[in-house]
Design a protein around this motif. Structure first.
Motif, short mmCIF file in Angstrom:
data_model
loop_
_atom_site.label_atom_id
_atom_site.label_comp_id
_atom_site.label_asym_id
_atom_site.label_seq_id
_atom_site.Cartn_x
_atom_site.Cartn_y
_atom_site.Cartn_z
N LYS A 124 0.73 -1.20 -0.07
CA LYS A 124 -0.07 -0.03 0.07
C LYS A 124 0.93 1.22 -0.02
CE LYS A 124 -3.17 2.60 2.92
NZ LYS A 124 -3.91 2.47 4.25
N HIS A 125 1.92 1.15 0.89
CA HIS A 125 2.77 2.34 1.06
C HIS A 125 3.45 2.60 -0.44
CE1 HIS A 125 6.88 4.14 1.55
NE2 HIS A 125 6.35 4.81 2.48
N ASN A 126 4.01 1.79 -1.29
CA ASN A 126 4.57 1.96 -2.42
C ASN A 126 3.76 2.25 -3.60
OD1 ASN A 126 7.04 1.41 -0.93
ND2 ASN A 126 6.88 -1.00 -1.70
N HIS A 127 2.19 1.97 -3.49
CA HIS A 127 1.42 2.26 -4.50
C HIS A 127 1.21 3.91 -4.24
CE1 HIS A 127 -2.34 2.07 -6.88
NE2 HIS A 127 -2.96 2.68 -6.06
N LEU A 128 1.11 4.35 -3.05
CA LEU A 128 0.85 5.60 -2.78
C LEU A 128 2.29 6.40 -3.34
CD1 LEU A 128 -0.54 5.49 0.82
CD2 LEU A 128 -1.86 6.23 -1.21
N VAL A 129 3.47 5.76 -2.89
CA VAL A 129 4.69 6.64 -3.47
C VAL A 129 4.34 6.63 -5.03
CG1 VAL A 129 7.01 6.33 -3.77
CG2 VAL A 129 6.07 5.86 -1.56
N GLU A 130 3.90 5.77 -5.83
CA GLU A 130 3.68 5.83 -7.17
C GLU A 130 2.96 6.94 -7.78
OE1 GLU A 130 2.53 2.05 -8.23
OE2 GLU A 130 4.49 1.07 -7.84
N GLU A 131 1.92 7.32 -6.86
CA GLU A 131 1.04 8.56 -7.14
C GLU A 131 1.81 9.82 -6.94
OE1 GLU A 131 -2.32 8.43 -4.76
OE2 GLU A 131 -2.94 6.34 -5.21
N LEU A 132 2.91 10.03 -6.39
CA LEU A 132 3.58 11.12 -6.28
C LEU A 132 4.69 11.22 -7.41
CD1 LEU A 132 4.41 11.30 -2.40
CD2 LEU A 132 2.72 12.73 -3.69
#
Length: 460
Positions: free
Chosen positions: A363-371
């Motif tokens: 989940k964390h890395n998926h959010l990072v990809e949104e930035l």
């Protein structure tokens, strides 16, 4: 650009008994006046027309608020810093009420009066329905038919946000949540909470003195929230902690920024019934006022907030994992029963912690990809090759016996003497008592074979 939307859905528990939804929501942008309203009708048998009560509360509030804004003008809130006031019962006897406090009490009084007039008209003009006759306890039907006041039968909560180009204000009686989003802090609950709203208890427009239970806040110094979301308690009850509710609302803001209002509202319409089914099973309502340009401009701040939350949860899980590893290491060399049980549970807890960490890291890395690339580093699991140790323990069918000193075993021939001729000697049973369990078993088998051979010889 200021915009708004709202939606209410029937709760899963109401669908199961063919009961109408009792929430009502509203939002509008008219001549620079933005309004969002959520009302939640009470679910008890006595409040069998609370769905109508919610609708009447929205209508009464919109009428009263529109008149209030036109009458007071901008001067009442001009240059006023953020101010929040708890349940107004603390102000009713004060001699030094501010001009704003007096104006709000007049507004709340107007809403209550208009609401009572509307529900009275409905009660007098709409006879009991067949559903009400079949499903409402007779005592409440009799009360309704004999009464001249109908607050209890139409009872509901009320939550409202109002924004003009110069100021904003919000007020609330009852439960549910009003969440503001801005730059710093990312989110707040600006309307003071009322401790009377606890579990299934709530304040309401149908209380004996509702004007003393309103809470409110306002600001007129040019600062406005980026977005405001009002939700009935069916939504926040589904998420437990408020931070989980905030995360859900951020998902709505992210969709607004990326896909626009129409697609976002369609998603909310699809999501809320599903949420009711797996969550509170209650009716659900949401109303939102937002500045779409500012939502788009600040969306990375909201994503960063989500990442920071994920990081905190990951840090907590890492601490738990390290503790469990140390616990397992301390138990691995012990073979007593208590240590075996504790070891087994520690291993299971560690496996669950590994699984939770893996999902959270994803989940964390998926959010990072949104930035934008490089703004935040992905999360790496450093101990992926870790192997959980095992305890050395005997197999389940092994019996560990401390051997006793053995006496020389007497030879037993196949020519066994019949038991009746040796009654003065020790029986095989008594002999076995002196042997170890394993030796005793072997000895019994040998004696049985001897008896069998003896019988065969006698038959010959």
């Amino acid at each position: 650009m200021i915009d708004a939307f709202h939606y209410s859905c029937e709760g899963e528990s109401h669908k199961a008994i063919n009961k109408v939804g009792q929430d009502y929501s509203f939002s509008s942008i008219v001549d620079d006046l933005a309004v969002a309203i959520v009302c939640d009708g009470h679910g008890g048998d006595r409040y069998f027309r609370s769905d109508i009560g919610s609708r009447c509360a929205v209508e009464a509030t919109l009428e009263a608020v529109t008149f209030f804004v036109e009458k007071v003008g901008d001067s009442l809130f001009e240059k006023k810093k953020f101010t929040a006031v708890g349940p107004t019962s603390s102000l009713k006897d004060a001699e030094d009420l501010s001009e704003a406090d007096s104006a709000f009490r007049q507004l709340f009084s107007s809403i209550i009066y208009k609401w009572n007039e509307k529900i009275k008209v409905h009660a007098k003009s709409e006879p009991l329905t067949e559903w009400e006759k079949a499903n409402v306890p007779q005592q409440y039907l009799d009360e309704f038919l004999k009464s001249e006041t109908f607050e209890k039968h139409y009872g509901c909560t009320l939550m409202t946000y109002v924004q003009t180009p110069k100021y904003w204000f919000a007020f609330h009686i009852g439960d549910g949540k009003c969440i503001f989003f801005q730059k710093d802090p990312i989110w707040t609950e600006p309307i003071p909470w009322d401790e009377k709203c606890f579990l299934n208890e709530t304040t309401s427009l149908c209380d004996n003195s509702p004007i003393d239970e309103f809470r409110y806040c306002y600001e007129g110094d040019g600062k406005f929230p980026i977005a405001v979301l009002l939700g009935s308690d069916g939504i926040d009850d589904s998420f437990g902690e408020t931070t989980n509710l905030v995360n859900f609302y951020i998902q709505i803001l992210k969709m607004l920024a990326k896909e626009g209002v129409k697609a976002t509202k369609s998603s909310v319409i699809e999501t809320l019934p599903k949420l009711s089914k797996i969550g509170s099973k209650d009716d659900m309502s949401v109303a939102c006022v937002f500045n779409l340009d500012q939502v788009k401009e600040n969306i990375n701040l909201f994503i960063r907030y989500q990442i920071d939350r994920a990081n905190k949860e990951l840090n907590d899980i890492e601490e738990k994992i390290n503790h469990l590893k140390n616990r397992i290491d301390s138990l691995v060399s012990f073979s007593d029963e208590k240590s075996k049980i504790e070891f087994k549970y520690a291993v299971k807890d560690l496996e669950r912690a590994f699984s939770a960490r893996e999902k959270l890291a994803e989940k964390h890395n998926h959010l990072v990809e949104e930035l934008p690339e490089g703004m935040v580093r992905p999360y790496f699991i450093e101990d992926e090759d870790y192997v959980i140790p095992t305890q050395e323990q005997p197999k389940s069918d092994e019996v560990v016996i401390e051997e006793e000193p053995k006496e020389p075993e007497k030879e037993v021939t196949t020519e066994a003497i019949p038991e009746e001729q040796n009654s003065h000697k020790e029986s095989p049973k008594h002999q076995a008592k002196k042997l170890s369990p394993l030796e005793s078993k072997k000895h019994r088998l040998k004696l049985q074979a001897q008896k069998k051979n003896h019988r065969k010889k006698r038959r010959r």
